[in-house]
Write a protein that holds these residues in place. Structure first.
Motif, PDB file in Angstrom:
ATOM      1  N   VAL A 143       0.551  -1.495   0.000  1.00 45.00           N
ATOM      2  CA  VAL A 143      -0.501  -0.025   0.085  1.00 45.00           C
ATOM      3  C   VAL A 143       0.766   1.103   0.089  1.00 45.00           C
ATOM      4  CG1 VAL A 143      -1.999   1.613   0.930  1.00 45.00           C
ATOM      5  CG2 VAL A 143      -1.901  -0.812   0.945  1.00 45.00           C
ATOM      6  N   PRO A 144       2.003   1.271   0.771  1.00 48.13           N
ATOM      7  CA  PRO A 144       2.754   2.326   0.835  1.00 48.13           C
ATOM      8  C   PRO A 144       3.383   2.783  -0.790  1.00 48.13           C
ATOM      9  CG  PRO A 144       3.356   1.400   2.732  1.00 48.13           C
ATOM     10  CD  PRO A 144       2.475   0.509   1.812  1.00 48.13           C
ATOM     11  N   ILE A 145       3.668   2.249  -1.241  1.00 46.23           N
ATOM     12  CA  ILE A 145       4.116   2.280  -3.354  1.00 46.23           C
ATOM     13  C   ILE A 145       3.429   2.375  -3.404  1.00 46.23           C
ATOM     14  CG2 ILE A 145       5.268   0.684  -5.276  1.00 46.23           C
ATOM     15  CD1 ILE A 145       6.736  -0.774  -3.202  1.00 46.23           C
ATOM     16  N   ALA A 146       1.951   2.170  -3.578  1.00 41.48           N
ATOM     17  CA  ALA A 146       0.375   2.477  -4.755  1.00 41.48           C
ATOM     18  C   ALA A 146       0.187   3.987  -4.054  1.00 41.48           C
ATOM     19  CB  ALA A 146      -0.428   1.105  -4.210  1.00 41.48           C
ATOM     20  N   ARG A 147       0.086   3.922  -2.829  1.00 43.12           N
ATOM     21  CA  ARG A 147       0.213   5.520  -2.319  1.00 43.12           C
ATOM     22  C   ARG A 147       0.782   6.243  -2.858  1.00 43.12           C
ATOM     23  NH1 ARG A 147      -1.653   4.977   3.783  1.00 43.12           N
ATOM     24  NH2 ARG A 147      -3.642   3.909   2.887  1.00 43.12           N
ATOM     25  N   VAL A 148       2.035   6.304  -2.803  1.00 44.56           N
ATOM     26  CA  VAL A 148       3.341   6.973  -3.277  1.00 44.56           C
ATOM     27  C   VAL A 148       3.027   7.525  -5.144  1.00 44.56           C
ATOM     28  CG1 VAL A 148       5.760   7.531  -3.891  1.00 44.56           C
ATOM     29  CG2 VAL A 148       5.149   7.219  -1.686  1.00 44.56           C
ATOM     30  N   TYR A 174      -3.425  12.487 -14.150  1.00 47.97           N
ATOM     31  CA  TYR A 174      -3.644  11.382 -14.527  1.00 47.97           C
ATOM     32  C   TYR A 174      -4.914  10.647 -13.738  1.00 47.97           C
ATOM     33  CZ  TYR A 174       0.102  10.664 -17.827  1.00 47.97           C
ATOM     34  OH  TYR A 174       1.177  10.436 -18.164  1.00 47.97           O
ATOM     35  N   GLU A 175      -5.769  10.412 -13.766  1.00 54.60           N
ATOM     36  CA  GLU A 175      -7.076  10.140 -12.684  1.00 54.60           C
ATOM     37  C   GLU A 175      -6.469   8.454 -12.173  1.00 54.60           C
ATOM     38  OE1 GLU A 175     -11.486   8.532 -12.940  1.00 54.60           O
ATOM     39  OE2 GLU A 175     -10.810   9.854 -14.254  1.00 54.60           O
ATOM     40  N   VAL A 176      -6.834   7.811 -10.807  1.00 56.86           N
ATOM     41  CA  VAL A 176      -6.049   6.597 -10.560  1.00 56.86           C
ATOM     42  C   VAL A 176      -7.011   6.007  -9.495  1.00 56.86           C
ATOM     43  CG1 VAL A 176      -4.852   5.959  -8.826  1.00 56.86           C
ATOM     44  CG2 VAL A 176      -3.878   7.978  -9.930  1.00 56.86           C
ATOM     45  N   GLU A 177      -7.295   4.592  -9.674  1.00 57.16           N
ATOM     46  CA  GLU A 177      -7.508   3.752  -9.400  1.00 57.16           C
ATOM     47  C   GLU A 177      -6.306   2.765  -9.158  1.00 57.16           C
ATOM     48  OE1 GLU A 177      -9.642   2.573  -7.191  1.00 57.16           O
ATOM     49  OE2 GLU A 177     -11.489   3.568  -7.975  1.00 57.16           O
ATOM     50  N   PHE A 193      12.524   1.988  -7.126  1.00 57.20           N
ATOM     51  CA  PHE A 193      12.439   2.650  -8.550  1.00 57.20           C
ATOM     52  C   PHE A 193      12.250   4.400  -7.821  1.00 57.20           C
ATOM     53  CE2 PHE A 193       8.338   0.802  -8.086  1.00 57.20           C
ATOM     54  CZ  PHE A 193       7.486   1.970  -7.913  1.00 57.20           C
ATOM     55  N   ILE A 194      13.232   5.111  -8.487  1.00 57.01           N
ATOM     56  CA  ILE A 194      12.016   6.702  -8.943  1.00 57.01           C
ATOM     57  C   ILE A 194      10.468   6.683  -9.255  1.00 57.01           C
ATOM     58  CG2 ILE A 194      12.773   9.118  -8.933  1.00 57.01           C
ATOM     59  CD1 ILE A 194      15.615   7.673  -9.684  1.00 57.01           C
ATOM     60  N   ALA A 195      10.004   7.978  -8.312  1.00 57.75           N
ATOM     61  CA  ALA A 195       8.906   7.117  -8.870  1.00 57.75           C
ATOM     62  C   ALA A 195       8.505   8.876  -9.801  1.00 57.75           C
ATOM     63  CB  ALA A 195       7.803   8.786  -7.499  1.00 57.75           C
ATOM     64  N   ASP A 196       9.352   9.890 -10.369  1.00 54.92           N
ATOM     65  CA  ASP A 196       9.571  10.469 -11.585  1.00 54.92           C
ATOM     66  C   ASP A 196       9.477   9.865 -12.106  1.00 54.92           C
ATOM     67  OD1 ASP A 196       8.853  12.871 -10.458  1.00 54.92           O
ATOM     68  OD2 ASP A 196      11.069  13.391  -9.788  1.00 54.92           O
TER      69      ASP A 196
END
Length: 233
Positions: free
Chosen positions: A12-17, A27-30, A104-107
């Motif tokens: 979950v923390p990775i998904a939230r970032v 972007y719209e996110v689900e 990975f880097i989120a950017d």
């Protein structure tokens, strides 16, 4: 309209970032946090791209990818902690569009998403008024459809169904949904009318180059106007 991204990640923390960075990029996110939820969200959300973790409870990423590829050519970027070349090749050969290893880097992920979306449908050009797909040309404003420069003649009901599917590429609609959304809930015919309309439309579009796409019948689900990513020789 913001493009929809489905993030399938059990951490979950990775998904939230990832979600925060993608939202910042408009972007719209689900989110889905296991394989079974991923399949459900994919059907309901109709994303433009899926970020798909490989190792998850329930169905793993490979099974989810296989399910997606049975439905349409929606771009998929695999995400995993496994950096072995064989895993990456397996993902790409199974139909993934890109592969990112953790950490990975989120950017960078956002940049990869943008790049994959740019190249995912190079032959699909559309606007609110016009669509060009191979030798198929659609004028949405005038409600005219041309194949190889020749206008295709359809009944008003068949034309309205085709235009709706063209406006929603790579999305699956049941017969009941098509009746409600296209012909209205007051339509008093059988849902068999949708099957017959699709049969007539396919006949009228006989000269269209199906290397670019086709109307697909998805057994038990309904119909979809599928756009293929690559030009087939």
């Amino acid at each position: 309209m913001a493009k929809k991204i489905l993030i399938v990640e059990d951490e979950v923390p990775i998904a939230r970032v990832l979600g925060a960075y993608l939202k910042k990029a408009d972007y719209e996110v689900e989110f889905a946090h296991d394989g079974h939820q991923a399949v459900e969200k994919f059907e309901a959300f109709s994303p433009a791209l899926v970020l798909l973790d490989v190792m998850m409870p329930g169905q793993d990423g490979w099974n989810v990818l296989a399910h997606i590829r049975k439905q349409n050519a929606c771009p998929v970027i695999m995400i995993t902690a496994l950096s072995d070349v064989e895993y990456r090749l397996n993902g790409l050969h199974s139909g993934a569009d890109d592969y990112i290893t953790k950490p990975f880097i989120a950017d960078e992920v956002v940049a990869r998403v943008s790049a994959v979306l740019r190249r995912s449908s190079p032959i699909f050009e559309s606007s609110d008024d016009m669509l060009m797909l191979g030798n198929l040309k659609v004028d949405f404003r005038a409600h005219h459809i041309f194949v190889d420069g020749e206008e295709v003649t359809l009944t008003p009901r068949d034309l309205s169904l085709l235009l709706f599917l063209l406006k929603h590429p790579n999305q699956t609609f049941s017969r009941e949904q098509l009746i409600e959304k296209v012909w209205g809930i007051d339509f008093d015919g059988s849902d068999r009318a949708v099957d017959l309309a699709v049969k007539r439309i396919r006949k009228c579009l006989y000269g269209w180059d199906h290397a670019y796409g086709e109307i697909k019948t998805l057994r038990g689900l309904g119909y979809q106007f599928r756009v293929y990513k690559e030009d087939k020789e």
